[in-house]
Design an enzyme around this catalytic site. Structure first.
Site, PDB file in Angstrom:
ATOM      1  N   ASP A   1      33.696  12.755 -15.747  1.00 59.82           N
ATOM      2  CA  ASP A   1      32.601  13.465 -15.447  1.00 59.82           C
ATOM      3  C   ASP A   1      31.255  13.484 -14.487  1.00 59.82           C
ATOM      4  OD1 ASP A   1      30.200  15.043 -15.348  1.00 59.82           O
ATOM      5  OD2 ASP A   1      30.010  15.493 -18.021  1.00 59.82           O
ATOM      6  N   GLY A   2      31.292  13.973 -13.105  1.00 60.65           N
ATOM      7  CA  GLY A   2      30.672  14.206 -12.408  1.00 60.65           C
ATOM      8  C   GLY A   2      28.955  13.508 -12.545  1.00 60.65           C
TER       9      GLY A   2
ATOM     10  N   ASP B   1      32.194  20.041  -5.844  1.00 63.11           N
ATOM     11  CA  ASP B   1      33.521  21.169  -4.987  1.00 63.11           C
ATOM     12  C   ASP B   1      33.744  21.286  -6.797  1.00 63.11           C
ATOM     13  OD1 ASP B   1      36.245  22.928  -4.924  1.00 63.11           O
ATOM     14  OD2 ASP B   1      37.021  21.195  -4.346  1.00 63.11           O
ATOM     15  N   SER B   2      32.643  22.597  -7.772  1.00 63.33           N
ATOM     16  CA  SER B   2      32.820  22.930  -8.666  1.00 63.33           C
ATOM     17  C   SER B   2      33.436  23.784  -9.017  1.00 63.33           C
ATOM     18  CB  SER B   2      31.236  22.232  -9.249  1.00 63.33           C
ATOM     19  OG  SER B   2      30.362  23.059  -9.002  1.00 63.33           O
TER      20      SER B   2
HETATM   21  N1  SAM Z   1      37.454  25.804  -5.300  1.00 68.47           N
HETATM   22  C1  SAM Z   1      36.831  26.588  -6.779  1.00 68.47           C
HETATM   23  C2  SAM Z   1      35.862  27.076  -6.896  1.00 68.47           C
HETATM   24  O1  SAM Z   1      35.001  27.171  -5.972  1.00 68.47           O
HETATM   25  O2  SAM Z   1      35.538  27.921  -8.201  1.00 68.47           O
HETATM   26  C3  SAM Z   1      36.642  24.996  -7.367  1.00 68.47           C
HETATM   27  C4  SAM Z   1      37.535  24.833  -7.860  1.00 68.47           C
HETATM   28  S1  SAM Z   1      38.378  22.518  -8.059  1.00 68.47           S
HETATM   29  C5  SAM Z   1      39.402  23.153  -9.782  1.00 68.47           C
HETATM   30  C6  SAM Z   1      37.038  22.775  -9.542  1.00 68.47           C
HETATM   31  C7  SAM Z   1      37.077  21.465 -10.545  1.00 68.47           C
HETATM   32  O3  SAM Z   1      35.554  21.192 -10.928  1.00 68.47           O
HETATM   33  C8  SAM Z   1      37.561  22.107 -11.656  1.00 68.47           C
HETATM   34  O4  SAM Z   1      38.923  21.002 -11.906  1.00 68.47           O
HETATM   35  C9  SAM Z   1      36.768  21.686 -12.977  1.00 68.47           C
HETATM   36  O5  SAM Z   1      37.336  20.566 -14.363  1.00 68.47           O
HETATM   37  C10 SAM Z   1      35.714  20.852 -12.221  1.00 68.47           C
HETATM   38  N2  SAM Z   1      34.168  20.264 -12.262  1.00 68.47           N
HETATM   39  C11 SAM Z   1      33.596  21.291 -13.307  1.00 68.47           C
HETATM   40  N3  SAM Z   1      32.177  20.636 -14.051  1.00 68.47           N
HETATM   41  C12 SAM Z   1      32.843  19.152 -12.997  1.00 68.47           C
HETATM   42  C13 SAM Z   1      31.945  18.482 -13.939  1.00 68.47           C
HETATM   43  N4  SAM Z   1      30.948  18.242 -14.228  1.00 68.47           N
HETATM   44  N5  SAM Z   1      32.471  16.760 -13.179  1.00 68.47           N
HETATM   45  C14 SAM Z   1      33.554  16.498 -12.593  1.00 68.47           C
HETATM   46  N6  SAM Z   1      34.405  17.503 -11.965  1.00 68.47           N
HETATM   47  C15 SAM Z   1      34.022  18.772 -13.082  1.00 68.47           C
END
Ligand code: SAM
Length: 287
Positions: free
Chosen positions: A144-145, A163-164
Site C-alpha cells: 500500500d503506497g 498513478d492511482s
Molecule cells: N491510468 C489509470 C487511471 O487514471 O484510471 C490508473 C492505472 S493504474 C493501473 C492504477 C493502480 O493504482 C491500480 O493498479 C491500483 O491497484 C493502484 N492503487 C490504488 N490504490 C493504491 C494504493 N493505496 N497503493 C498502491 N497502489 C494503489
C-alpha cells in the site's frame, strides 16, 4: 441517437454523475478475476488493441495509453532540475514506470502497487508497457503506497508520481492532506509531486479544487493542473496536477525537453508549454 448493432459486442463504462458513457467494440474476454483488491477484466477490442478494466472502469488500452503515461511523467521530469530518485504509487500496468526510465539521469525508481495481480496480468497482456521492468534501476514492490510513504526518509525522493485509480477504495487515501504531508516530508523542499487528477470538465470545481486545497494545507506552495486528451476516461479529457514547495512548477527545462534523446508519441516541449495554458473556467484553481 445511434443504436448499437445487435450482432456486435461492446464494453461500456457508464459515468452516471454526468449522464455519459463510452463504449469499445470487443471481440473476446481474455481474462476475468476478483483479486484481493478489485475486479480485473482484460478484453481484446476490435480497433483499440487490448483493454484492461478495474472495477468496471477503463484503465488502459494499447491505442491511447501513451497520452496518459507520457503526460504523467515527462512534464514533471523536465520540471525537476535533476531527478534521480522517483517513487511511483500505483501504476501497476507499468506504463508510467517505462516512461520514467527513459530519462538517463535517473538512478532509482520504486513502483509501489497495492495489487500484484494488475502487474502480473500486464506482463502477460501488455508486454510493451512492461518492457522496462527488468531495468536494474527499477524496484517493483507490492504494498500500500499510503503506508510505504510514511516510512520514507525525509528528503529521500526527488519526484513522487501518484498513478492511482479514482479516489475510492484503496486509492481514497491518496488524495488527502495527511498523505500529501507524508509526500512533502519524503520529498524535501525541491521535490515534486504529480497526481492524476481526473477530468477537467467534470472535476475542476470539486475533486481538483479540493485536492489542491489539501496539497496547499499540507505545505505545497506551487501547483499547476495540466489537461490532456484521454479518450477512454470519462469526458475524454484528463489531467495531472504538479505540486512543489520549493520549485515553481510552471518553469521547466524547455531546452532539455526539446533536446530529449528518446522518442515520444505525444509529449514534446511545445505540448508541455501548451498544457501550462489555463482555460478560463480553470482559473478558479489559481485564485
Ligand atoms: N491510468 C489509470 C487511471 O487514471 O484510471 C490508473 C492505472 S493504474 C493501473 C492504477 C493502480 O493504482 C491500480 O493498479 C491500483 O491497484 C493502484 N492503487 C490504488 N490504490 C493504491 C494504493 N493505496 N497503493 C498502491 N497502489 C494503489
Amino acid at each position: 441517437m445511434s443504436v448499437m448493432p445487435e450482432n456486435e459486442s461492446w464494453f461500456t463504462e457508464v459515468w452516471s454523475p454526468e449522464g455519459s458513457a463510452f463504449s469499445l467494440e470487443v471481440t473476446a474476454k481474455l481474462h476475468e478475476e476478483q483479486s484481493a483488491f478489485q475486479h480485473i477484466e482484460i478484453y481484446q477490442t476490435r480497433h483499440w488493441g487490448k483493454l484492461m478494466v478495474l472495477d468496471g472502469c477503463y484503465m488502459v488500452t494499447d491505442k491511447d495509453n501513451f497520452l496518459y503515461h507520457e503526460m504523467m511523467t515527462h512534464p514533471a521530469l523536465f520540471t525537476h532540475p535533476d531527478p534521480k530518485k522517483v517513487l511511483v504509487i500505483g501504476g501497476g500496468d507499468c506504463g508510467t514506470l517505462r516512461e520514467v526510465l527513459r530519462h538517463p539521469g535517473l538512478e532509482q525508481v520504486w513502483q509501489v502497487e497495492i495489487d500484484e495481480r494488475v502487474t502480473r496480468l500486464s506482463e502477460i497482456h501488455f508486454p510493451e508497457l512492461c518492457e522496462a521492468n527488468g531495468d536494474p534501476r527499477a524496484s517493483l514492490l507490492f504494498e500500500d503506497g499510503i503506508a510505504w510513504i510514511k516510512n520514507c526518509q525525509p528528503g529521500e525522493l526527488d519526484l513522487i508520481i501518484v498513478d492511482s485509480t479514482d479516489p475510492v477504495g484503496p486509492a481514497a487515501g491518496l488524495f488527502n492532506r495527511e498523505f500529501f504531508g507524508h509526500c512533502l516530508r519524503a520529498l524535501g523542499d525541491d521535490g515534486l509531486l504529480v497526481q492524476q487528477s481526473e477530468s477537467p470538465l467534470f472535476h475542476t470545481d470539486n475533486l481538483i479544487a479540493e485536492m489542491i486545497g489539501e496539497m496547499r494545507a499540507a505545505g505545497f506552495e506551487s501547483h499547476h493542473t495540466l489537461p490532456f486528451p484521454q479518450p477512454i476516461y470519462p469526458s475524454g479529457w484528463w489531467s495531472c496536477t504538479l505540486a512543489s514547495k520549493g520549485l515553481t512548477v510552471t518553469d521547466f527545462r524547455e531546452q532539455a525537453a526539446r533536446d530529449k534523446a528518446f522518442e515520444t508519441r505525444y509529449y514534446n516541449a511545445d505540448i508541455h508549454r501548451g498544457a501550462l495554458a489555463v482555460p478560463e473556467f480553470m482559473k478558479t484553481l489559481y485564485r
